[in-house]
Design a protein around this motif. Structure first.
Motif, PDB file in Angstrom:
ATOM      1  N   SER A   1       0.834  -1.206   0.000  1.00  0.00           N
ATOM      2  CA  SER A   1       0.000   0.000   0.000  1.00  0.00           C
ATOM      3  C   SER A   1       0.871   1.259   0.000  1.00  0.00           C
ATOM      4  N   VAL A   2       1.960   1.218   0.777  1.00  0.00           N
ATOM      5  CA  VAL A   2       2.877   2.364   0.811  1.00  0.00           C
ATOM      6  C   VAL A   2       3.506   2.544  -0.581  1.00  0.00           C
ATOM      7  N   TRP A   3       3.915   1.420  -1.170  1.00  0.00           N
ATOM      8  CA  TRP A   3       4.502   1.463  -2.516  1.00  0.00           C
ATOM      9  C   TRP A   3       3.482   2.042  -3.506  1.00  0.00           C
ATOM     10  N   ALA A   4       2.252   1.550  -3.448  1.00  0.00           N
ATOM     11  CA  ALA A   4       1.223   1.976  -4.412  1.00  0.00           C
ATOM     12  C   ALA A   4       0.926   3.467  -4.256  1.00  0.00           C
ATOM     13  N   GLU A   5       0.853   3.932  -3.022  1.00  0.00           N
ATOM     14  CA  GLU A   5       0.549   5.351  -2.814  1.00  0.00           C
ATOM     15  C   GLU A   5       1.671   6.220  -3.397  1.00  0.00           C
ATOM     16  N   SER A   6       2.916   5.778  -3.195  1.00  0.00           N
ATOM     17  CA  SER A   6       4.044   6.583  -3.703  1.00  0.00           C
ATOM     18  C   SER A   6       4.057   6.631  -5.229  1.00  0.00           C
TER      19      SER A   6
ATOM     20  N   THR B   1      -4.355   2.287   0.655  1.00  0.00           N
ATOM     21  CA  THR B   1      -3.626   3.547   0.821  1.00  0.00           C
ATOM     22  C   THR B   1      -4.279   4.441   1.871  1.00  0.00           C
ATOM     23  N   ARG B   2      -5.484   4.062   2.343  1.00  0.00           N
ATOM     24  CA  ARG B   2      -6.122   4.860   3.398  1.00  0.00           C
ATOM     25  C   ARG B   2      -5.954   4.249   4.787  1.00  0.00           C
TER      26      ARG B   2
ATOM     27  N   CYS C   1      -4.903   0.592  -5.033  1.00  0.00           N
ATOM     28  CA  CYS C   1      -4.479  -0.640  -4.347  1.00  0.00           C
ATOM     29  C   CYS C   1      -5.575  -1.113  -3.388  1.00  0.00           C
TER      30      CYS C   1
ATOM     31  N   ASP D   1      -9.406   0.111   0.575  1.00  0.00           N
ATOM     32  CA  ASP D   1      -8.363   0.891  -0.096  1.00  0.00           C
ATOM     33  C   ASP D   1      -7.146   0.903   0.837  1.00  0.00           C
TER      34      ASP D   1
ATOM     35  N   TRP E   1      -1.583   1.739   8.800  1.00  0.00           N
ATOM     36  CA  TRP E   1      -1.070   0.383   9.009  1.00  0.00           C
ATOM     37  C   TRP E   1      -0.387   0.196  10.349  1.00  0.00           C
TER      38      TRP E   1
END
Ligand SMILES: Cc1cc2nc3c(=O)[nH]c(=O)nc-3n(C[C@H](O)[C@H](O)[C@H](O)COP(=O)(O)OP(=O)(O)OC[C@H]3O[C@@H](n4cnc5c(N)ncnc54)[C@H](O)[C@@H]3O)c2cc1C
Ligand code: FES
Length: 278
Positions: free
Chosen positions: A212-217, A269-270, A222, A267, A273
């Motif tokens: 999720s961190v990767w996708a947000e960046s 990214t929201r 995601c 989602d 974590w």
């Protein structure tokens, strides 16, 4: 969440075990024959199963729906033995009955206009195969990225609906590394373009958090199927509350989502974590 999403008790169903097979490591696949009117369901939704032994106070435990074949009325669950209830589950044999409630919660829905990249970690691969089967005709250019610690922990996949790219941490099968490193390698080879994809993932929370961190960046949508500790499974006990970042204008109550009714697919990214157990 609307008030009608919560507290909607479903009638328990009786399922008959067709098979209960050991796959690899401590992982099993149970095939259950459901009543003719059971379903429909989406991959990522779950069922609450009344796990034996009844004499020691049967407990309801959540399991993701990995597949539901409506034409055969067959429900497939893939589960790992971690404690007493899943151990007892693994001892059940063909012909025995189980009581379960479902389908429950929110499953995976496709992000419009994006190529699906399905990511499974460990036993989390099972619902991703069910999802790929569902999308194979409408979204034919999908891929499955499947990560495990080592070859002996891989679950066999027969006739995969999308091409499967493997990653093992020790390099004993496929790419050596984790699924994010595999994703980065595919992007470097221009096999995947982050501007056109959406990620759908199921696996250990640690993997979902990193993804999720990767996708947000990268600005990539995601959706993750999140496992927390569930109590009731139907929105009453608040045992499954997951911290999320509220959107502008939302009140403090919006800082939590009940994973059982507003998830388990969310989602990623929201999600906050650091407040989710590994
Ligand atoms: C929405 C959802 C879907 C799930 N889908 C699956 C699935 O498809 N296959 C599968 O094998 N398991 C799945 N689980 C986890 C499964 O519910 C637990 O493994 C099971 O309840 C353990 O029961 P037990 O009595 O055998 O173990 P327990 O004695 O209750 O627990 C044994 C150990 O496992 C840990 N544990 C229990 N539940 C969880 C959990 N939810 N997350 C992390 N650790 C846990 C406990 O803390 C303890 O350390 C899912 C959980 C959720 C919330
Ligand atoms: S598990 Fe009880 S509210 Fe979600």
């Amino acid at each position: 969440m609307s008030s009608t999403d919560r507290c909607l008790p479903k009638t328990p169903s009786i399922a008959r075990i067709v098979s209960n097979q050991h796959l690899s490591g401590g992982i099993y696949r149970a095939l259950l024959r459901m009543a003719d009117d059971w379903g429909p369901s989406l991959p990522g939704q779950f069922v609450q199963v009344e796990c034996p032994p009844r004499e020691a106070f049967a407990m309801w435990r959540p399991f993701s729906i990995s597949r539901f074949r409506a034409e055969r009325h067959e429900l497939e669950l893939v589960y790992g033995v971690v404690g007493l209830r899943t151990l007892r589950l693994s001892e059940l044999t063909a012909g025995e009955e189980l009581c379960l409630i479902g389908p429950l919660g929110r499953g995976f829905e496709a992000v419009s206009g994006r190529r699906p990249i399905l990511i499974g970690g460990g036993r989390g691969i099972a619902p991703m195969i069910g999802l790929a089967e569902r999308w194979r005709e409408s979204l034919p250019d999908g891929r499955i990225l499947y990560g495990a610690r080592s070859r002996d922990l891989l679950i066999p996949i027969d006739d995969p609906p999308y091409a499967v790219w493997l990653a093992t941490e020790d390099g004993s099968a496929g790419f050596k590394g984790n699924v994010i490193e595999l994703l980065e390698a595919a992007i470097a080879r221009r096999e995947i373009d982050p501007a056109t994809i959406a990620l759908y993932a199921c696996g250990p929370n640690r993997m979902l958090a990193a993804l999720s961190v990767w996708a947000e960046s990268r600005g990539v949508p995601c959706l993750v199927s999140l496992e927390t500790h569930f109590g009731c499974g139907v929105g009453i006990c608040a045992g499954c509350a997951v911290p999320v970042r509220p959107r502008d204008g939302e009140d403090a109550f919006a800082r939590y989502r009940f994973a059982c009714v507003e998830g388990p697919v969310m989602d990623g990214t929201r999600v906050e974590w650091e407040g989710v157990a590994e």
